[in-house]
Design a protein around this motif. Structure first.
Motif, PDB file in Angstrom:
ATOM      1  N   GLU A  25      45.390   1.158   2.420  1.00 13.58           N
ATOM      2  CA  GLU A  25      46.177   2.400   2.410  1.00 13.58           C
ATOM      3  C   GLU A  25      46.676   2.709   1.000  1.00 13.58           C
ATOM      4  OE1 GLU A  25      49.163   3.026   5.416  1.00 13.58           O
ATOM      5  OE2 GLU A  25      47.902   2.179   7.002  1.00 13.58           O
ATOM      6  N   ASP A  26      47.113   1.659   0.275  1.00 14.16           N
ATOM      7  CA  ASP A  26      47.541   1.871  -1.111  1.00 14.16           C
ATOM      8  C   ASP A  26      46.387   2.451  -1.935  1.00 14.16           C
ATOM      9  OD1 ASP A  26      50.030   0.845  -0.579  1.00 14.16           O
ATOM     10  OD2 ASP A  26      49.647  -1.135  -1.448  1.00 14.16           O
TER      11      ASP A  26
ATOM     12  N   ASP B  36      45.469   4.564  13.290  1.00 15.07           N
ATOM     13  CA  ASP B  36      46.918   4.623  13.445  1.00 15.07           C
ATOM     14  C   ASP B  36      47.258   5.871  14.257  1.00 15.07           C
ATOM     15  OD1 ASP B  36      47.203   6.864  11.752  1.00 15.07           O
ATOM     16  OD2 ASP B  36      47.564   5.616   9.993  1.00 15.07           O
TER      17      ASP B  36
ATOM     18  N   PHE C  63      54.502  19.487  29.005  1.00 13.31           N
ATOM     19  CA  PHE C  63      54.845  18.938  27.693  1.00 13.31           C
ATOM     20  C   PHE C  63      53.754  18.972  26.629  1.00 13.31           C
ATOM     21  CE2 PHE C  63      57.505  16.473  30.754  1.00 13.31           C
ATOM     22  CZ  PHE C  63      58.737  16.915  30.311  1.00 13.31           C
TER      23      PHE C  63
ATOM     24  N   GLU D 257      61.541  11.931  33.131  1.00 10.77           N
ATOM     25  CA  GLU D 257      61.313  13.303  33.625  1.00 10.77           C
ATOM     26  C   GLU D 257      60.378  13.340  34.835  1.00 10.77           C
ATOM     27  OE1 GLU D 257      63.552  13.423  30.625  1.00 10.77           O
ATOM     28  OE2 GLU D 257      61.574  12.605  30.205  1.00 10.77           O
TER      29      GLU D 257
ATOM     30  N   MET E  28      49.330   3.428   8.548  1.00  8.07           N
ATOM     31  CA  MET E  28      50.758   3.408   8.864  1.00  8.07           C
ATOM     32  C   MET E  28      51.395   2.121   8.403  1.00  8.07           C
ATOM     33  SD  MET E  28      52.050   5.307  12.060  1.00  8.07           S
ATOM     34  CE  MET E  28      51.481   6.838  12.716  1.00  8.07           C
ATOM     35  N   LYS E  29      51.126   1.762   7.173  1.00 13.14           N
ATOM     36  CA  LYS E  29      51.780   0.608   6.577  1.00 13.14           C
ATOM     37  C   LYS E  29      52.613   1.134   5.419  1.00 13.14           C
ATOM     38  CE  LYS E  29      49.309  -2.297   9.077  1.00 13.14           C
ATOM     39  NZ  LYS E  29      49.885  -2.883  10.270  1.00 13.14           N
ATOM     40  N   ALA E  30      53.840   0.632   5.292  1.00 14.03           N
ATOM     41  CA  ALA E  30      54.696   1.079   4.199  1.00 14.03           C
ATOM     42  C   ALA E  30      54.094   0.656   2.857  1.00 14.03           C
ATOM     43  CB  ALA E  30      56.084   0.473   4.375  1.00 14.03           C
ATOM     44  N   SER E  31      54.392   1.426   1.826  1.00 15.32           N
ATOM     45  CA  SER E  31      54.027   1.000   0.473  1.00 15.32           C
ATOM     46  C   SER E  31      54.816  -0.270   0.152  1.00 15.32           C
ATOM     47  CB  SER E  31      54.417   2.066  -0.547  1.00 15.32           C
ATOM     48  OG  SER E  31      53.892   3.299  -0.176  1.00 15.32           O
ATOM     49  N   ALA E  32      54.342  -0.978  -0.836  1.00 10.75           N
ATOM     50  CA  ALA E  32      55.044  -2.208  -1.233  1.00 10.75           C
ATOM     51  C   ALA E  32      56.461  -1.863  -1.708  1.00 10.75           C
ATOM     52  CB  ALA E  32      54.272  -2.892  -2.348  1.00 10.75           C
TER      53      ALA E  32
ATOM     54  N   LEU F  43      55.251   5.964   7.654  1.00  5.25           N
ATOM     55  CA  LEU F  43      54.481   7.209   7.516  1.00  5.25           C
ATOM     56  C   LEU F  43      54.300   7.575   6.039  1.00  5.25           C
ATOM     57  CD1 LEU F  43      56.149   9.229  10.394  1.00  5.25           C
ATOM     58  CD2 LEU F  43      53.711   8.732  10.233  1.00  5.25           C
ATOM     59  N   ARG F  44      54.859   6.756   5.162  1.00  4.07           N
ATOM     60  CA  ARG F  44      54.815   6.980   3.710  1.00  4.07           C
ATOM     61  C   ARG F  44      55.454   8.314   3.316  1.00  4.07           C
ATOM     62  NH1 ARG F  44      50.273   3.484   0.653  1.00  4.07           N
ATOM     63  NH2 ARG F  44      50.403   1.674   2.007  1.00  4.07           N
TER      64      ARG F  44
ATOM     65  N   HIS G 115      66.944   6.090  23.057  1.00  2.75           N
ATOM     66  CA  HIS G 115      66.694   5.181  24.178  1.00  2.75           C
ATOM     67  C   HIS G 115      67.384   3.842  23.917  1.00  2.75           C
ATOM     68  CE1 HIS G 115      63.688   8.018  25.578  1.00  2.75           C
ATOM     69  NE2 HIS G 115      63.325   8.137  24.324  1.00  2.75           N
TER      70      HIS G 115
ATOM     71  N   ARG H 129      63.023  15.964  26.656  1.00  5.37           N
ATOM     72  CA  ARG H 129      62.966  14.758  27.483  1.00  5.37           C
ATOM     73  C   ARG H 129      64.213  13.941  27.207  1.00  5.37           C
ATOM     74  NH1 ARG H 129      57.573  12.344  25.034  1.00  5.37           N
ATOM     75  NH2 ARG H 129      58.988  12.545  23.272  1.00  5.37           N
TER      76      ARG H 129
ATOM     77  N   ASP I 280      65.147  12.627  23.553  1.00  9.00           N
ATOM     78  CA  ASP I 280      64.597  13.412  22.454  1.00  9.00           C
ATOM     79  C   ASP I 280      65.716  14.011  21.616  1.00  9.00           C
ATOM     80  OD1 ASP I 280      61.996  12.978  23.049  1.00  9.00           O
ATOM     81  OD2 ASP I 280      61.612  14.927  23.978  1.00  9.00           O
TER      82      ASP I 280
ATOM     83  N   ILE J  66      67.567  20.204  21.247  1.00 14.32           N
ATOM     84  CA  ILE J  66      67.200  21.559  20.799  1.00 14.32           C
ATOM     85  C   ILE J  66      68.484  22.264  20.363  1.00 14.32           C
ATOM     86  CG2 ILE J  66      66.254  23.779  21.498  1.00 14.32           C
ATOM     87  CD1 ILE J  66      64.476  22.291  23.449  1.00 14.32           C
TER      88      ILE J  66
ATOM     89  N   HIS K 158      58.925  22.929  16.607  1.00 16.98           N
ATOM     90  CA  HIS K 158      57.978  22.954  17.731  1.00 16.98           C
ATOM     91  C   HIS K 158      58.651  23.211  19.066  1.00 16.98           C
ATOM     92  CE1 HIS K 158      55.265  20.799  14.880  1.00 16.98           C
ATOM     93  NE2 HIS K 158      54.496  21.737  15.368  1.00 16.98           N
ATOM     94  N   GLN K 159      59.922  22.885  19.174  1.00 12.11           N
ATOM     95  CA  GLN K 159      60.557  22.995  20.484  1.00 12.11           C
ATOM     96  C   GLN K 159      61.224  24.348  20.706  1.00 12.11           C
ATOM     97  OE1 GLN K 159      59.357  20.845  22.069  1.00 12.11           O
ATOM     98  NE2 GLN K 159      59.001  19.238  20.583  1.00 12.11           N
TER      99      GLN K 159
END
Lengths: 797, 293
Positions: free
Chosen positions: A136-137, A293, A704, A730, B1-5, B43-44, B103, B189, B192, B195, B259-260
């Motif tokens: 990824e890097d 992912d 949804f 829900e 989906m791995k964080a940067s160092a 998500l970087r 949650h 939901r 969530d 809104i 979006h909602q």
């Protein structure tokens, strides 16, 4: 959730004493999975395994002028950065068409884009490194020079002359068109007392498997053999396609499918990034792992159901439905998916609309167009939710128009339970359905009249509740008519090999696969029941092209009906073989003997004669003591494919009870009912949970789920915070009841149950919403039914 | 989906945390419960050079009632707020609100300080701080700073905190006897992001509000303490008065589009919430349908 075991009828024609068929028994794989000992592809580690990350296009449509990977290649830990052009030396492109879908066209698709990207998320380069994080890097250091092109995003204008053509070689953006005209539609409409029209709009959505797509490809140069570990529904299909495009023989490819964290049809296709991973392993001569992912899953797992369907129904004042007509339009992304194609869903819509009803007058047009969005293809209950929502929406509109109760109009038009065999207006043959029995049962389970009274009483208090009904038919147990006749090498038959080992245990290899449906359980139940051994003695092996018979796998609601019958027939042969040997040993005849509780007994009085383990000991270790001339054969294999009917249709009906807050547009689901007929029920709990899981996916679509694209073809909600999946908080209680009409095509009599829940849930909810909104004089024919949609319809915003 | 160092330091004391923050400036991020920070890193969307983990600083945890004030440590987790008898007694609005935060798994890790410092405009707790008149206590190299909640929230994910400062605690006046509250939010939901949501605290005497504080959230780039509440105080509430309050509220809102919901839908739902709040606090079902008229 409460559970109504509303199926007191005899569940099976195979009721032997001690039979497991028709009984709820725990899945044999439950402890393994619950104790965290499952083996998913994501868990796999192989020596020298590398990880691939795909650099994906940020544009919906763009020319690739150049890729500069020099900085990425110099990063420590990076093994390779491979472009589409470089990869094309080891893998050939493909075209997703089938010959029986006449006129279907598509363009060659490459494992990694070459020169041009056609949707946001298409891979433009593969970055291979010793870890996913490093890859990824490195991917962040690859720079791609894009030249943006016009993106085709709106299916309604995709065929306009002014719209750009995505694949110039194809001439236009039309992938497929089907027209159907049966009976005398125009005359029927002319003779109707009322004709009602509506346009139904369906949100593009996707399957959202808990475990994303994952593959480990391991090219062993010494053996010249590729092993593919993949969470797939169809291992032999993957084997064939990998071999074809990598220039290998099928014998050079082994596909192993261990545990799979959900599939829903998402994992029955061949994806470009998976093909690229196989090719990278061959190119780099080492194991390569790809795990999508969540963002990649949203951008590349197939989407489905992006349809706009105009519908028309004619009705007489006595409730007789005179005709259906539809005009369906769907946008499938830039390529028809491989190898099952992206025309199947629209084709199914044409096949299924009007299916439960008597009328012969039916006209349909379906058009499938290309767009610069992610690819669309088959997902659980392919086409069914569209067809069911359109059909049942129209039926309710017709009932409303003539002032008839929704139950009554269905009673007057559903095909009679004694009218079978017969055919639908689109020419589909039905062996035996049970619409009226199912409807009667549903009405009773719902206590329909009491609900209506409650609804009326609450309306006076400004509480708006609605009842929605949706009858449906479902395609299950497909024969070669589905894919084979169109030239796809996707097997419609399945095979099972079953053997008795030396200690009296039973090993069963089956070509169907397990992704959580309970394939392992139902196979063990059938084998145990037919052979007369306890389930804990039966070990089921699935998901390995080296170690199972050749077959289709688990999709299209076919595992139990087809793979189950193969298991039954193979086990019958083994049973006879065992009894032959036992008779010789016991100086009896096979007819005088039976196998019960792991032992051979006297067929008449049940007296134990010899344990299976003792018989096996003799056969395997002391064959010298057997009478002369006997060669025991304690292994048997049988295959099964439906030959009589192209599909084993099932039927059912769903009911929804919900409340709308007319100030906020929020819908609260209060209760959901399903009555379905999948023929013989092997494991009631598995069937009920398939139905409930399917209903929940349908409710997700109803309320949804939607992949939201902007006008430039950007998917704007590719994450679990913005893309809303249905969650337990829900969901209503879902009560499930059954009517049992076994298919006579097989001795087992089982039809499919995996998709019935999804087929009708959204239709039932939409009808219930419109029922609740009746006092407001508004009709909504669009899903998902978001608060925004409902408030807009009510004129509140 | 791995964080940067990134570099990681576990702070051994508040002073140590402040040293690290001072040394690294904007390149450092404080890790509290990690429920917003870690997804953003994976998500970087965020790539901090240094994570300063304050998770072991026991001094930042806990709820104390003293001299008419409730002091809540920044590391107090949502789950602790939810089951705290002190909160239930002295700030029951907060107990109601926390039940709406995501949650259980998230409430078990997420912290009050993390939520306030993150300042998501759709979050419940920032609005509650406005309604309850909280004081946010921050410590920096120059010592402690007390910031009124009304001065604290500056925009989407923006607060009055400086990069070198650490949010250490929150102080709330103990909710007076006979005070009453209302909390509700509209979310697609359970769990969530809202809104639109409303956290209200009020005094009611003889069927009238003698005080009313309305903390709206998800109606703009930060939580809003609605001035329009004033239209409802010391007056007999009729649908006409309510309508006037709706108009005044509408002027104060600056809802975002997502979006909602569109801004128009948020404006509508804010009115529905206000009507329901007033109807509920006054025990006047006749006012409930006001918004849909």
């Amino acid at each position: 959730m409460t559970s109504t075991q509303a199926n007191p009828e005899t569940l099976s024609a195979l009721d032997r004493p001690n039979s497991y068929i028709g009984k709820t028994v725990p899945r044999p794989n439950l402890d393994r999975l619950m104790q965290g000992r499952g083996l998913y592809v994501s868990d796999m580690e192989l020596p020298r395994m590398a990880h691939v990350v795909f650099l994906r296009s940020p544009h919906a449509h763009a020319k690739i002028n150049g890729i500069d990977a020099s900085a990425a290649k110099q990063m420590p830990g990076v093994i390779a950065v491979v472009s589409g052009k470089e990869l094309s030396t080891v893998i050939t492109p493909w075209v997703g068409v089938l010959s029986h879908l006449k006129g279907l066209k598509s363009a060659p698709q490459s494992a990694i884009a070459v020169d041009r990207v056609c949707w946001q998320g298409e891979a433009v380069a593969a970055v291979v490194a010793i870890s996913r994080a490093l890859a990824e890097d490195a991917a962040e250091l690859v720079s791609v020079d894009y030249e943006e092109l016009d993106a085709v995003t709106d299916m309604r204008t995709a065929l306009d002359p002014a719209t750009a053509v995505i694949h110039v070689s194809l001439g236009d953006n039309l992938a497929f068109e089907r027209n159907h005209d049966a009976g005398a539609v125009d005359q029927a409409f002319a003779e109707s007392d009322e004709v009602v029209e509506a346009e139904f709009v369906f949100g593009r959505h996707t399957g959202v498997t808990l475990e994303p797509r994952a593959v480990v490809a391991d090219w062993n140069a010494a053996e010249a053999r590729l092993t593919i570990y993949q969470g797939t529904q169809a291992p032999h299909m993957v084997q064939n396609i990998a071999a074809v495009h990598l220039g290998l023989k099928e014998s050079q490819v082994r596909v192993v499918c261990k545990d799979v964290g959900g599939s829903f049809g998402i994992k029955v296709h061949i994806y470009a990034d998976e093909m690229a991973t196989y090719a990278l392993s061959k190119l780099l001569r080492r194991p390569v792992k790809f795990v999508a992912d969540r963002v990649e899953s949203f951008n590349t797992d197939i989407h489905a159901r992006d349809h706009r369907c105009k519908g028309k129904i004619g009705v007489k004042r006595d409730g007789t439905i005179t005709a259906f007509e539809i005009d369906d339009l769907t946008g499938i992304g830039p390529y028809s998916m491989y190898p099952r194609t992206s025309a199947i869903e629209a084709n199914q819509v044409v096949n299924l609309v009007g299916g439960p009803y008597v009328t012969r007058n039916y006209r349909a047009r379906a058009r499938v167009v290309f767009q610069n969005k992610n690819v669309m293809c088959q997902y659980r209950a392919v086409g069914h939710p569209i067809a069911c929502s359109v059909t049942e929406g129209l039926v309710d509109l017709a009932a409303m128009k003539i002032g008839m109760d929704p139950i009554e109009i269905r009673r007057r038009n559903l095909i009679a339970d004694d009218a079978y065999p017969c055919a639908s207006p689109s020419g589909l043959r039905f062996e035996q359905l049970s619409h009226h029995a199912a409807l009667a049962k549903l009405v009773k389970m719902m206590d329909y009249d009491a609900l209506r009274a409650e609804q009326t009483a609450l309306r006076a208090k400004n509480i708006h509740r609605g009842i929605g009904i949706a009858s449906f038919i479902e395609v299950t147990n497909p024969s070669a008519a589905f894919y084979g006749v169109g030239g796809a090498k996707i097997s419609s038959q399945d095979g099972v090999a079953v053997r008795l080992d030396a200690q009296g245990s039973v090993i069963c290899q089956t070509s169907i696969t397990e992704q959580g449906q309970g394939s392992e359980s139902l196979t063990a139940q059938i084998v145990g029941s037919v052979l007369g051994v306890s389930m804990d003695r039966v070990r089921v092996i699935l998901g390995d092209t080296d170690n199972t018979p050749y077959g289709g796998g688990t999709w299209a609601s076919r595992g139990a009906g087809i793979g189950g019958e193969a298991a039954l027939q193979a086990t019958k042969v083994l049973r006879n073989n065992i009894l032959d040997v036992a008779a010789a040993v016991l100086q009896s005849t096979p007819g005088e003997l039976d196998i019960v509780n792991n032992g051979v007994v006297d067929a008449v009085d049940g007296t134990p004669r010899i344990d299976l383990s003792e018989l096996a000991r003799i056969v395997y270790f002391r064959p010298d003591t057997l009478p002369p001339g006997i060669q025991p054969e304690f292994m048997a294999t049988r295959h099964f494919v439906p030959r009589e009917y192209p599909f084993a249709f099932t039927n059912g009906v769903q009911g929804s009870w919900l409340e709308i807050d007319t100030d906020t547009g929020f819908v609260k689901l209060l209760k959901h009912w399903v009555v379905e007929d999948c023929g013989t029920i092997i494991n009631p709990q598995l069937v009920d949970e398939q139905i409930r899981g399917g209903v929940v996916q349908g409710l997700g679509a109803a309320l949804f789920e939607k992949c939201v694209y902007d006008e430039r073809g950007q998917l704007t909600n590719a994450n679990m915070a913005d893309y809303l999946v249905p969650m337990s908080g829900e969901m209503p209680d879902i009560d499930v009841g059954h009517v049992v009409s076994p298919t006579l095509e097989s001795e087992l009599g089982a039809k499919g149950a995996g998709e019935a829940g999804t087929a009708g849930a959204a239709a039932a909810v939409t009808n219930a919403v419109n029922d609740a909104l009746r006092p407001f004089g508004t009709i909504i024919t669009e899903i998902p039914l978001t608060p925004q949609v409902i408030l807009t319809a009510l004129g509140r915003i | 989906m791995k964080a940067s160092a990134f570099a990681y330091a576990r702070a051994t004391s508040v002073a140590n945390a402040l040293e690290l923050l001072t040394a690294h400036g904007e390149g450092a991020k404080v890790l509290s419960g990690g429920q917003s920070l870690l997804p953003a890193m994976n998500l970087r969307l965020l790539a901090p050079d240094l994570i300063v983990d304050i998770g072991e600083l026991a001094e930042l945890r806990g709820i104390v009632v003293k001299e008419g004030a409730l002091s809540i440590g920044a590391l107090t987790r949502h789950a602790d707020l939810l089951k705290s008898p002190e909160i239930a007694t002295h700030a029951p609005l907060l107990t109601d609100a926390v039940a709406h935060v995501a949650h259980p798994a998230i409430r078990n890790r997420g912290t009050l300080g993390g939520s306030l410092a993150h300042a998501d405009p759709a979050s419940e707790l920032p609005a509650c701080m406005l309604t309850l008149g909280a004081t946010i206590i921050a410590r920096g190299p120059g010592g402690e700073r007390r910031i009124a909640a009304s001065e604290f929230f500056a925009g989407i994910y923006e607060t009055a905190l400086k990069p070198q400062e650490l949010l250490v605690a929150v102080e709330l006046p103990v909710t007076p006897k006979y005070s009453t509250h209302f909390f509700h939010e509209f979310a697609r939901r359970h769990g969530d992001y809202a809104i639109v949501g409303l956290a209200a605290q009020a005094f009611v005497r003889d069927g009238r509000f003698t005080d009313l504080r309305l903390g709206f959230f998800a109606v703009g780039d930060r939580p809003l303490l609605a001035r329009s509440a004033g239209k409802l105080v010391d007056v007999a509430i009729t649908s006409a008065v309510l309508s006037e309050a709706f108009s005044a509220l509408d002027e104060e809102l600056d809802p975002l589009d997502d979006h909602q919901a569109t801004p128009a839908m948020r404006r509508h739902l804010a009115k529905v919430l206000l009507a329901r709040c007033v109807s509920s606090l006054l025990g006047r079902p006749d006012l409930r349908m006001g918004a849909s008229a």
